[in-house]
Scaffold this motif. Structure first.
Motif, mmCIF file in Angstrom:
data_model
loop_
_atom_site.group_PDB
_atom_site.id
_atom_site.type_symbol
_atom_site.label_atom_id
_atom_site.label_comp_id
_atom_site.label_asym_id
_atom_site.label_seq_id
_atom_site.Cartn_x
_atom_site.Cartn_y
_atom_site.Cartn_z
ATOM 1 N N ALA A 1 -0.858 -64.940 10.253
ATOM 2 C CA ALA A 1 0.231 -65.454 10.627
ATOM 3 C C ALA A 1 0.646 -65.057 12.182
ATOM 4 O O ALA A 1 1.792 -65.717 12.552
ATOM 5 C CB ALA A 1 1.481 -63.365 9.797
ATOM 6 N N ASP A 2 -0.288 -65.079 12.620
ATOM 7 C CA ASP A 2 -0.282 -65.107 14.231
ATOM 8 C C ASP A 2 -0.407 -66.789 14.811
ATOM 9 O O ASP A 2 -0.059 -67.108 15.468
ATOM 10 C CB ASP A 2 -1.095 -64.202 14.789
ATOM 11 N N LYS A 3 -0.748 -67.711 13.724
ATOM 12 C CA LYS A 3 -1.401 -69.134 14.090
ATOM 13 C C LYS A 3 0.289 -69.003 13.494
ATOM 14 O O LYS A 3 0.041 -70.998 14.017
ATOM 15 C CB LYS A 3 -2.444 -69.379 13.320
ATOM 16 N N ILE A 4 1.363 -69.269 12.567
ATOM 17 C CA ILE A 4 2.918 -69.443 12.342
ATOM 18 C C ILE A 4 3.229 -69.727 13.726
ATOM 19 O O ILE A 4 4.043 -68.324 13.657
ATOM 20 C CB ILE A 4 3.206 -69.713 11.496
ATOM 21 N N ALA A 5 3.443 -71.151 14.220
ATOM 22 C CA ALA A 5 5.297 -70.817 15.163
ATOM 23 C C ALA A 5 6.329 -70.260 15.031
ATOM 24 O O ALA A 5 6.915 -70.771 13.558
ATOM 25 C CB ALA A 5 4.796 -72.486 16.036
ATOM 26 N N TYR A 6 6.895 -68.828 15.707
ATOM 27 C CA TYR A 6 8.127 -68.746 15.836
ATOM 28 C C TYR A 6 7.867 -67.170 14.252
ATOM 29 O O TYR A 6 8.502 -66.313 14.381
ATOM 30 C CB TYR A 6 9.190 -69.470 15.100
ATOM 31 N N PHE A 7 7.438 -67.883 12.823
ATOM 32 C CA PHE A 7 6.550 -66.524 12.588
ATOM 33 C C PHE A 7 5.762 -66.224 13.300
ATOM 34 O O PHE A 7 6.078 -64.408 12.896
ATOM 35 C CB PHE A 7 6.119 -67.056 11.147
ATOM 36 N N ASP A 8 5.360 -66.226 13.879
ATOM 37 C CA ASP A 8 4.279 -65.416 14.954
ATOM 38 C C ASP A 8 5.188 -64.185 15.465
ATOM 39 O O ASP A 8 4.975 -62.814 15.878
ATOM 40 C CB ASP A 8 3.302 -65.969 16.028
ATOM 41 N N SER A 9 6.355 -64.426 16.180
ATOM 42 C CA SER A 9 7.394 -63.914 17.246
ATOM 43 C C SER A 9 8.168 -62.370 16.016
ATOM 44 O O SER A 9 7.515 -61.158 16.302
ATOM 45 C CB SER A 9 8.586 -64.450 17.310
ATOM 46 N N PHE A 10 8.469 -63.311 14.569
ATOM 47 C CA PHE A 10 8.575 -62.387 13.690
ATOM 48 C C PHE A 10 7.386 -61.187 13.490
ATOM 49 O O PHE A 10 7.925 -60.262 13.556
ATOM 50 C CB PHE A 10 8.870 -62.923 12.658
ATOM 51 N N TRP A 11 6.248 -61.791 13.343
ATOM 52 C CA TRP A 11 5.284 -60.380 12.639
ATOM 53 C C TRP A 11 5.528 -59.767 14.457
ATOM 54 O O TRP A 11 4.653 -58.611 13.972
ATOM 55 C CB TRP A 11 3.985 -61.449 12.651
ATOM 56 N N ASP A 12 4.998 -59.965 15.377
ATOM 57 C CA ASP A 12 5.249 -59.228 16.846
ATOM 58 C C ASP A 12 6.119 -58.310 16.158
ATOM 59 O O ASP A 12 5.734 -56.966 16.272
ATOM 60 C CB ASP A 12 5.169 -60.078 17.725
ATOM 61 N N GLN A 13 7.202 -58.686 15.912
ATOM 62 C CA GLN A 13 8.624 -57.308 15.982
ATOM 63 C C GLN A 13 7.698 -56.858 14.676
ATOM 64 O O GLN A 13 8.235 -55.044 15.197
ATOM 65 C CB GLN A 13 9.821 -58.460 15.091
ATOM 66 N N LEU A 14 7.016 -56.954 13.576
ATOM 67 C CA LEU A 14 6.757 -56.373 12.767
ATOM 68 C C LEU A 14 6.292 -54.935 13.306
ATOM 69 O O LEU A 14 6.056 -53.852 12.049
ATOM 70 C CB LEU A 14 5.901 -56.557 11.607
ATOM 71 N N ASN A 15 5.273 -55.575 14.104
ATOM 72 C CA ASN A 15 4.076 -55.298 14.295
ATOM 73 C C ASN A 15 4.585 -54.107 15.829
ATOM 74 O O ASN A 15 3.961 -53.439 16.598
ATOM 75 C CB ASN A 15 2.594 -56.052 14.508
ATOM 76 N N THR A 16 5.173 -54.279 16.198
ATOM 77 C CA THR A 16 6.270 -53.316 17.179
ATOM 78 C C THR A 16 5.627 -51.735 17.354
ATOM 79 O O THR A 16 5.320 -51.192 18.034
ATOM 80 C CB THR A 16 7.529 -53.116 17.683
ATOM 81 N N VAL A 17 5.549 -51.724 16.268
ATOM 82 C CA VAL A 17 5.396 -49.871 16.163
ATOM 83 C C VAL A 17 3.635 -49.755 15.574
ATOM 84 O O VAL A 17 3.710 -48.438 16.372
ATOM 85 C CB VAL A 17 6.454 -49.185 15.301
ATOM 86 N N ILE A 18 3.266 -50.868 14.508
ATOM 87 C CA ILE A 18 1.887 -50.955 13.860
ATOM 88 C C ILE A 18 1.027 -50.323 15.267
ATOM 89 O O ILE A 18 -0.034 -50.282 15.398
ATOM 90 C CB ILE A 18 1.643 -51.641 13.052
ATOM 91 N N ARG A 19 1.158 -51.207 15.956
ATOM 92 C CA ARG A 19 0.422 -51.534 17.207
ATOM 93 C C ARG A 19 -0.028 -50.196 18.026
ATOM 94 O O ARG A 19 -1.442 -49.674 18.489
ATOM 95 C CB ARG A 19 0.077 -53.151 17.775
ATOM 96 N N PRO A 20 0.297 -49.883 18.736
ATOM 97 C CA PRO A 20 0.793 -48.684 19.310
ATOM 98 C C PRO A 20 0.392 -47.733 18.374
ATOM 99 O O PRO A 20 -0.498 -46.623 18.819
ATOM 100 C CB PRO A 20 2.380 -48.453 19.945
ATOM 101 N N VAL A 21 0.804 -47.145 17.178
ATOM 102 C CA VAL A 21 0.223 -46.450 16.616
ATOM 103 C C VAL A 21 -1.691 -46.250 15.864
ATOM 104 O O VAL A 21 -2.118 -45.475 15.943
ATOM 105 C CB VAL A 21 0.604 -46.113 14.772
ATOM 106 N N ALA A 22 -2.102 -47.566 15.699
ATOM 107 C CA ALA A 22 -3.012 -47.919 16.007
ATOM 108 C C ALA A 22 -4.274 -47.236 17.224
ATOM 109 O O ALA A 22 -4.857 -46.750 16.758
ATOM 110 C CB ALA A 22 -3.580 -49.181 15.294
ATOM 111 N N GLY A 23 -3.181 -47.825 18.098
ATOM 112 C CA GLY A 23 -4.162 -47.251 19.199
ATOM 113 C C GLY A 23 -4.010 -45.583 19.523
ATOM 114 O O GLY A 23 -5.293 -45.517 20.221
ATOM 115 N N ALA A 24 -3.269 -45.843 18.991
ATOM 116 C CA ALA A 24 -2.690 -43.884 19.072
ATOM 117 C C ALA A 24 -3.861 -43.135 18.296
ATOM 118 O O ALA A 24 -4.031 -42.187 19.020
ATOM 119 C CB ALA A 24 -0.925 -42.947 18.958
#
Length: 204
Positions: free
Chosen positions: A60-83
């Motif tokens: 998903a991170d390799k697809i232009a523009y979709f990667d930004s949408f993917w980043d938005q989806l992971n806005t909560v997931i990434r900090p939660v994973a780190g926590a």
């Protein structure tokens, strides 16, 4: 202290590739029998699920523009994973340490995520179609190297993570400032090209 250092390093990786960090910790803990890795991460179901998710994340991170949408989806997931990783690492000692490390891991992951999401959004508006792939590849390599450092040299991983977050926040500031300046220039350019109304002509 080692758990604290691992929390900082793994938090940064979680802000870039969260599934990879969980997968790496679990697999390394199971193969090399590392005491510092929480046993819950070494379960095969956790390793397999995060392995599948990291492949999805990689694609998903390799697809232009979709990667930004993917980043938005992971806005909560990434900090939660780190926590979550920080909490598990701190939970080996005490509840207080677990809470502190959860906050630290979440904050570190969020800082890395903000930098990643902002930089990728800026790259997506560039005219070169290869820029997205190049930046994504750099992120993959960075996550791999940092993940290895978390396991082998956690103190170095923590230092590098702190430096990268500081540089990332400066980059975010510069990008937002450039964006504001561009909007202002465009606004002034549109104002200069605006047609003159009949009332303004008569007044002139």
């Amino acid at each position: 202290m080692e758990s604290l250092l691992m929390t900082v390093g793994s938090g940064w990786v979680s802000g870039i590739r969260p599934y990879f960090m969980v997968f790496l910790l679990g697999l390394a803990g199971r193969i090399f029998d590392l005491d510092q890795v929480p046993q819950v991460l070494e379960r095969w179901d956790v390793i397999i699920i995060t392995g599948i998710l990291l492949l999805v994340d990689f694609a998903a991170d390799k697809i232009a523009y979709f990667d930004s949408f993917w980043d938005q989806l992971n806005t909560v997931i990434r900090p939660v994973a780190g926590a979550a990783i920080g909490f598990l690492l701190g939970g080996e000692t005490s509840t207080t340490d677990a809470i502190v490390m959860a906050l630290l891991g979440g904050a570190t992951a969020f800082g890395a995520h903000v930098t990643k999401a902002t930089a990728r959004a800026a790259v997506n508006v560039s005219p070169e179609p290869v820029s997205n792939m190049v930046v994504s590849g750099i992120e993959d390599v960075s996550a791999l190297v940092m993940g290895a450092l978390v396991l082998v040299l956690p103190i170095l991983a923590a230092v590098v993570a702190i430096v990268l977050i500081a540089l990332g926040m400066y980059l975010v500031y510069r990008i937002h400032r450039a964006y504001r300046n561009l909007k202002e220039r465009l606004r002034k350019a549109r104002a200069r090209r605006a047609p003159v109304g009949p009332d303004e002509v008569g007044a002139a």
